[in-house]
Design a protein around this motif. Structure first.
Motif, PDB file in Angstrom:
ATOM      1  N   ILE A  56     127.365 -44.519 -29.942  1.00 55.12           N
ATOM      2  CA  ILE A  56     126.529 -45.408 -30.746  1.00 55.12           C
ATOM      3  C   ILE A  56     125.098 -44.890 -30.668  1.00 55.12           C
ATOM      4  O   ILE A  56     124.618 -44.547 -29.581  1.00 55.12           O
ATOM      5  N   ILE A  57     124.421 -44.862 -31.809  1.00 52.22           N
ATOM      6  CA  ILE A  57     123.010 -44.479 -31.846  1.00 52.22           C
ATOM      7  C   ILE A  57     122.222 -45.606 -32.499  1.00 52.22           C
ATOM      8  O   ILE A  57     122.540 -46.031 -33.607  1.00 52.22           O
ATOM      9  N   ALA A  58     121.200 -46.101 -31.803  1.00 54.25           N
ATOM     10  CA  ALA A  58     120.279 -47.102 -32.336  1.00 54.25           C
ATOM     11  C   ALA A  58     118.992 -46.377 -32.722  1.00 54.25           C
ATOM     12  O   ALA A  58     118.440 -45.622 -31.914  1.00 54.25           O
ATOM     13  N   VAL A  59     118.525 -46.598 -33.958  1.00 55.79           N
ATOM     14  CA  VAL A  59     117.342 -45.903 -34.463  1.00 55.79           C
ATOM     15  C   VAL A  59     116.349 -46.920 -35.021  1.00 55.79           C
ATOM     16  O   VAL A  59     116.742 -47.882 -35.677  1.00 55.79           O
ATOM     17  N   ALA A  60     115.068 -46.683 -34.788  1.00 52.23           N
ATOM     18  CA  ALA A  60     113.998 -47.436 -35.442  1.00 52.23           C
ATOM     19  C   ALA A  60     113.018 -46.435 -36.021  1.00 52.23           C
ATOM     20  O   ALA A  60     112.725 -45.409 -35.399  1.00 52.23           O
ATOM     21  N   GLY A  61     112.518 -46.704 -37.223  1.00 55.47           N
ATOM     22  CA  GLY A  61     111.554 -45.827 -37.872  1.00 55.47           C
ATOM     23  C   GLY A  61     111.240 -46.325 -39.268  1.00 55.47           C
ATOM     24  O   GLY A  61     111.617 -47.440 -39.644  1.00 55.47           O
ATOM     25  N   TRP A  62     110.557 -45.497 -40.049  1.00 53.41           N
ATOM     26  CA  TRP A  62     110.336 -45.845 -41.451  1.00 53.41           C
ATOM     27  C   TRP A  62     111.672 -45.784 -42.183  1.00 53.41           C
ATOM     28  O   TRP A  62     112.597 -45.080 -41.773  1.00 53.41           O
ATOM     29  N   THR A  63     111.759 -46.467 -43.293  1.00 51.13           N
ATOM     30  CA  THR A  63     113.024 -46.607 -44.025  1.00 51.13           C
ATOM     31  C   THR A  63     113.604 -45.288 -44.504  1.00 51.13           C
ATOM     32  O   THR A  63     114.760 -45.233 -44.899  1.00 51.13           O
ATOM     33  N   THR A  64     112.850 -44.217 -44.467  1.00 48.72           N
ATOM     34  CA  THR A  64     113.308 -42.940 -45.013  1.00 48.72           C
ATOM     35  C   THR A  64     114.180 -42.125 -44.064  1.00 48.72           C
ATOM     36  O   THR A  64     114.644 -41.056 -44.446  1.00 48.72           O
ATOM     37  N   PHE A  65     114.417 -42.606 -42.828  1.00 44.51           N
ATOM     38  CA  PHE A  65     115.287 -41.813 -41.950  1.00 44.51           C
ATOM     39  C   PHE A  65     116.723 -41.900 -42.453  1.00 44.51           C
ATOM     40  O   PHE A  65     117.145 -42.863 -43.056  1.00 44.51           O
ATOM     41  N   GLY A  66     117.473 -40.838 -42.195  1.00 43.13           N
ATOM     42  CA  GLY A  66     118.855 -40.770 -42.654  1.00 43.13           C
ATOM     43  C   GLY A  66     119.834 -40.961 -41.512  1.00 43.13           C
ATOM     44  O   GLY A  66     119.492 -41.460 -40.442  1.00 43.13           O
ATOM     45  N   THR A  67     121.049 -40.538 -41.744  1.00 41.67           N
ATOM     46  CA  THR A  67     122.104 -40.634 -40.747  1.00 41.67           C
ATOM     47  C   THR A  67     121.887 -39.590 -39.659  1.00 41.67           C
ATOM     48  O   THR A  67     121.585 -38.435 -39.955  1.00 41.67           O
ATOM     49  N   PRO A  68     122.025 -39.971 -38.399  1.00 33.54           N
ATOM     50  CA  PRO A  68     121.830 -38.996 -37.329  1.00 33.54           C
ATOM     51  C   PRO A  68     122.937 -37.946 -37.295  1.00 33.54           C
ATOM     52  O   PRO A  68     124.010 -38.131 -37.878  1.00 33.54           O
ATOM     53  N   SER A  69     122.645 -36.882 -36.613  1.00 29.68           N
ATOM     54  CA  SER A  69     123.635 -35.831 -36.361  1.00 29.68           C
ATOM     55  C   SER A  69     123.619 -35.546 -34.866  1.00 29.68           C
ATOM     56  O   SER A  69     122.774 -36.050 -34.134  1.00 29.68           O
TER      57      SER A  69
END
Length: 192
Positions: free
Chosen positions: A32-45
């Motif tokens: 599981i990856i939890a991400v916070a940032g501006w709306t333009t981030f994509g899917t992690p790799s």
């Protein structure tokens, strides 16, 4: 089957993307990856070429976004890193590797909210459909230097601190619920 947190990693400072340090995910069957940032981030790799499924992200009025991604039955091992790519995304992430997940159809239910003030918040109540589910909850804090300091239910996996002009703060926690019932954990930050 009981869940075990095998390993986790925190990465911050992602104004233009970020890659975590490496961890050993051997023995896990859910990442599981939890991400916070501006709306333009994509899917992690990741460095093991796994494919991640995005859950519904929550975006506030200032275009700050929090989102969870998961990979069931991932390729695992030593030297496992996680990446969020993009320009001007100001991302922070917490990645966690668990054992004990169902081998198929592992996702059940989700809830979220787009805002709040003060030093604590809740995503909204969920009611799992079966006993023994893994409950995951994450949230950002808007101020630089914010750090997830406590949760009322469960255990903190990790939290980024957040730095003005560099990345959003993200906190991530988990709880294994023995008996299925409505639950709405509270996350508390060291500052509003």
């Amino acid at each position: 089957m009981a869940f075990t947190l095998i390993s986790s990693v925190v990465a911050e400072g992602g104004a233009n993307g970020i890659t975590s340090s490496s961890i050993d995910t051997t023995g896990s069957n859910l990442t599981i990856i939890a991400v916070a940032g501006w709306t333009t981030f994509g899917t992690p790799s990741d460095s093991k070429s796994n494919t991640y499924t995005a859950l519904t992200g929550e975006t506030n009025s200032s275009n700050g976004k929090t989102q969870l991604f998961y990979c069931l039955n991932p390729t695992v091992g030593t030297g496992h890193t996680f990446t969020i790519s993009g320009s001007g995304i100001y991302a922070g992430l917490v990645a966690a590797a668990f054992s004990g997940a169902a081998t198929s159809s592992a996702f059940d239910v989700q809830n979220g909210t787009t805002g709040g003030t003060g030093t604590s918040g809740q995503a909204g109540s969920i009611t799992p459909s079966v006993n023994g589910e893994l409950i995951l909850y994450a949230g950002p804090a808007g101020n630089a230097g914010s750090l997830l300091s406590s949760v009322d239910i469960g255990t903190i996996i990790g939290s980024t601190t957040g730095t003005a002009g560099t990345d959003f703060s993200i906190g991530f926690a988990w709880y294994e619920q023995a008996t299925a019932a409505a639950i709405n954990p509270t996350l508390t930050w060291n500052q509003s």
